[in-house]
Design a protein around this motif. Structure first.
Motif, short mmCIF file in Angstrom:
data_model
loop_
_atom_site.label_atom_id
_atom_site.label_comp_id
_atom_site.label_asym_id
_atom_site.label_seq_id
_atom_site.Cartn_x
_atom_site.Cartn_y
_atom_site.Cartn_z
N UNK A 118 -9.71 8.82 1.38
CA UNK A 118 -9.33 7.40 1.33
C UNK A 118 -9.91 6.72 0.10
N UNK A 119 -11.18 6.98 -0.19
CA UNK A 119 -11.82 6.40 -1.36
C UNK A 119 -11.15 6.89 -2.65
N UNK A 120 -10.78 8.16 -2.67
CA UNK A 120 -10.10 8.72 -3.83
C UNK A 120 -8.77 8.01 -4.07
N UNK A 121 -8.01 7.78 -3.00
CA UNK A 121 -6.70 7.14 -3.14
C UNK A 121 -6.83 5.67 -3.53
N UNK A 122 -7.74 4.95 -2.89
CA UNK A 122 -7.91 3.53 -3.19
C UNK A 122 -8.36 3.32 -4.63
N UNK A 148 0.83 -1.20 0.00
CA UNK A 148 0.00 0.00 0.00
C UNK A 148 0.86 1.25 0.00
N UNK A 149 1.86 1.28 0.88
CA UNK A 149 2.70 2.47 1.01
C UNK A 149 3.59 2.68 -0.21
N UNK A 150 4.08 1.58 -0.79
CA UNK A 150 4.97 1.71 -1.95
C UNK A 150 4.26 2.43 -3.10
N UNK A 151 3.02 2.06 -3.34
CA UNK A 151 2.24 2.67 -4.41
C UNK A 151 1.91 4.13 -4.08
N UNK A 152 1.60 4.40 -2.80
CA UNK A 152 1.22 5.75 -2.40
C UNK A 152 2.41 6.70 -2.42
N UNK A 206 0.43 9.60 0.23
CA UNK A 206 1.26 8.99 1.28
C UNK A 206 0.64 9.21 2.66
N UNK A 207 0.15 10.42 2.93
CA UNK A 207 -0.45 10.72 4.23
C UNK A 207 -1.75 9.93 4.43
N UNK A 208 -2.56 9.86 3.38
CA UNK A 208 -3.85 9.16 3.47
C UNK A 208 -3.65 7.67 3.71
N UNK A 209 -2.74 7.06 2.95
CA UNK A 209 -2.52 5.62 3.07
C UNK A 209 -1.81 5.28 4.38
#
Length: 391
Positions: free
Chosen positions: A65-69, A47-51, A293-296
């Motif tokens: 969160x929904x936007x990032x996912x 998760x963090x690597x992608x973010x 990064x902050x959201x994830x």
């Protein structure tokens, strides 16, 4: 010592049912905490690597969160779109490169990602064969998408309806595959990439259809006059964009008002990033600019908290299982009084008897550890790839 191990092994083998239940119980108690920790660590890392590799995301105001996912992992978006002109407004500030994302449609189970060729260089994706999409109706497949759809360069895929009751809301478009990406061990492997304008064709905002002229049948027209002929819905829309009909495809309305799901913004430098974040935090209320990064990281903290609770529960169950296992061995010793008495009668020293009982316990624990190791290997082979499918 060999005699002690021989007696212990044959006792366990003779009472195989009891031994099997003990092995299963103890191995699972060892395996479950290790598996929870491993899966949580692996999932959090992915998760963090992608973010971390995605500087900024622009989307409709709502759940960050929904936007990032949706934007990072191509989950089915449940968020409002933003007009395409919002991306143009971001571009006009000349502080960041912009990459649009339209994520509403699928080819069977594979997500369609409407974007631009800049996405491939941004993610560092290389082509195994073929090239990037260049014309309306062309698409590029991720490595797993190509395998699951069983399509190669030169083949074609057809977009699926957005839902069971959306047969008229989206356009089943046949897209030509012009490239296949190399594996990247990321959600990009599962995707079908196409130009964002092609997704607008799928949405029905653009279409091409057969020409209407004086030879067109009356059944295909709403009205006919010397000056003009008005086509009815019976005029067939093309389901495939080809060199012969690409000129007939046209957009209805202003494309700047068409919706996209998100925009990846890649700032020129740290100063540009801070300027953009400040402007959007104090600016328009209908869009938001988030730092993935902050959201994830917040999401990962939640995952870690849940993992800790599950580990605590697993350890509590483990202690209970240990107590029950100890009780089973104590009761077993009580039931074996005649056997122990016989061993004494034939000259077995007390140390030998204790050695046999201790060897049985150590063998059960040792085989349980081996069985837990097998579970871990299976988790590596099956569980982690299954986790990668959803992350």
């Amino acid at each position: 010592m060999k005699d002690v191990l021989f007696l212990a092994w044959n006792y366990l083998k003779y009472h195989w049912a009891k031994t099997l239940f003990l092995l299963m119980a103890i191995s699972l108690v060892i395996f479950i905490p290790l598996a929870l920790d491993r899966l949580a660590e692996q999932g959090s890392e992915k998760l963090l690597r992608r973010a971390v590799s995605t500087p900024l995301l622009l989307g409709a105001r709502g759940s960050a969160t929904e936007l990032c996912l949706s934007s990072l992992y191509f989950k089915s978006p449940k968020l409002e779109g933003i007009p395409f002109n919002k991306m143009k407004d971001l571009e006009a500030q000349e502080l960041a490169q912009t990459i649009p994302l339209q994520l509403e449609y699928r080819v069977r189970d594979q997500p369609i990602v409407g974007t631009t060729s800049a996405y491939f260089s941004f993610r560092g994706l290389d082509f195994a064969e073929g090239r990037s999409m260049a014309l309306l109706g062309e698409c590029v497949l991720g490595s797993k998408a190509a395998e699951k759809l069983n399509v190669k360069v030169g083949g074609s895929v057809i977009s699926s309806p957005a839902g069971a009751f959306d047969l008229a809301g989206s356009f089943p478009l046949k897209m030509t595959v012009v490239g296949v990406l190399q594996p990247s061990q990321s959600p990009d492997d599962e995707a079908v990439f196409t130009d964002v304008k092609t997704t607008w064709v799928i949405s029905g905002k653009a279409h091409g259809h057969q020409d209407v002229d004086e030879n067109t049948a009356d059944s295909l027209l709403l009205s006919r006059s010397k000056e003009a002929a008005i086509a009815s819905p019976a005029v067939l829309s093309y389901m495939e964009i080809t060199p012969d009909n690409i000129g007939s495809f046209h957009f209805h309305g202003n494309p700047l008002d068409y919706l996209i799901n998100a925009v990846i913004a890649v700032p020129k430098d740290k100063k540009s990033e801070l300027m953009l974040r400040g402007r959007y935090e104090q600016g328009a209320s209908d869009v938001q600019l988030v730092l993935p990064e902050e959201v994830i990281e917040e999401l990962v903290d939640t995952v870690i908290s849940v993992r800790d609770l599950l580990l605590l529960a697993a350890l509590s169950i483990g202690m209970a299982t240990l107590l029950v296992t100890t009780l089973v061995f104590l009761l077993s010793i009580q039931l074996r009084k005649r056997e122990i008495a016989t061993m004494k009668s034939i000259g077995a020293a007390p140390g030998v008897i204790r050695g046999v009982l201790l060897s049985e316990i150590l063998m059960v624990i040792g085989f349980s550890l081996l069985l837990a190791g097998v579970y871990i290997l299976l988790l590596q082979r099956l569980g982690i790839p299954l986790l990668e499918k959803y992350i």
